[in-house]
Write an enzyme that holds these catalytic residues in place. Sequence first.
Site, PDB file in Angstrom:
ATOM      1  N   GLY A  57       0.811  -1.210   0.000  1.00  0.00           N
ATOM      2  CA  GLY A  57       0.000   0.000   0.000  1.00  0.00           C
ATOM      3  C   GLY A  57       0.843   1.258   0.000  1.00  0.00           C
ATOM      4  CB  CYS A  58       0.279   4.541   1.627  1.00  0.00           C
ATOM      5  SG  CYS A  58      -1.331   4.963   0.920  1.00  0.00           S
ATOM      6  CB  ALA A  59       4.300   1.390   3.712  1.00  0.00           C
TER       7      ALA A  59
END
Length: 350
Positions: A141-143
Amino acid sequence: MDHTAALVSLATSVPPHQFHQKQILEAARSILSARYEQFETLASLFANTGIRNRYGVKPIEWYLEPRGWPERTNAFLEGAEALFINVAQAALARADLAACDIDTVVTVCSTGIATPTLEARLAGKMGFRADVSRVPVFGLGCAGGVSGLSIAGRLAQARPGTNVLLVVLELCTLAVRHDELTKANIVAASLFGDGAAALVLRAGDGGATRIEAVGEKLWAETLDIMGWSVDPEGFGVIFQRTIPDFVAGHLGPAVAEILARMELAASDIDRFVCHPGGSKVITALERALSLDQGTLAHEREIIADYGNMSAPTVLFVLERAVAQGLPRRSLLTALGPGFTASCVALRHAA
């Protein structure tokens, strides 16, 4: 000889269709407001994100019709392949390399499913060697931008002198849902866009900007903060807790813990380069990291110009920081499903 991985080049790219935030609000209103009485109450989210523009792989008319898995997947493959080629070729050109010079390809993506994976589908068009090592990564995801950089850096360090290509690509807009009448779906519609970033890394032959250290923190019992649900129509966004509140309360101690494992302190960091989830998240980041309000200017510019593109967004921020001139030490940070904080310390020699 220093065998830590160095950043050889960095490039970013977005798909061709630009959407203005007010245009997306009107599209969402036309789809949802008649069926979801809370829509107008939540519509203020679109104005409060700090976003002016976003980009998508399809024209806005495509998103106005309900779509299922087959259509979403076809759109993902077409859009992702074009964007992969564009951003990877730009990074290779800036590194003065050809695709046949690449020894390892790391592909980070959580917004579509492709088997064979993107780098395999594009090996012929790109010109990758038959013996290239492929490392596809899904679910960060966003990481994913920071965690992907960490993975790619360690792979480069493991084989000094080899070239590692990292491609971080997300097509968040393809997850737009007509059927989910929820606040989480409205939040997603107000935030997410499409984009990609690519880097070439190499260890063992010098380089001005090096990966000094990496670290992560995974919080227990936090699976409900962010992620995907999966059903016959496609991915459905999971936002069960207020992320800005979580950032404000938990990120500071987590970063201090990660830095301690790196044998560093916050006072050693000259510039934080953060994934900007939205304007409220950026404000929470400044508070959590004890930064003066307004410090994360690049983050605000990127969210305004592109929206939240998930994993590649922090690398867009890094590109602006590089253009301005990196200080001696920077710390990249991002938060993603898990719930996880990921950090990479960069050391820059002027």
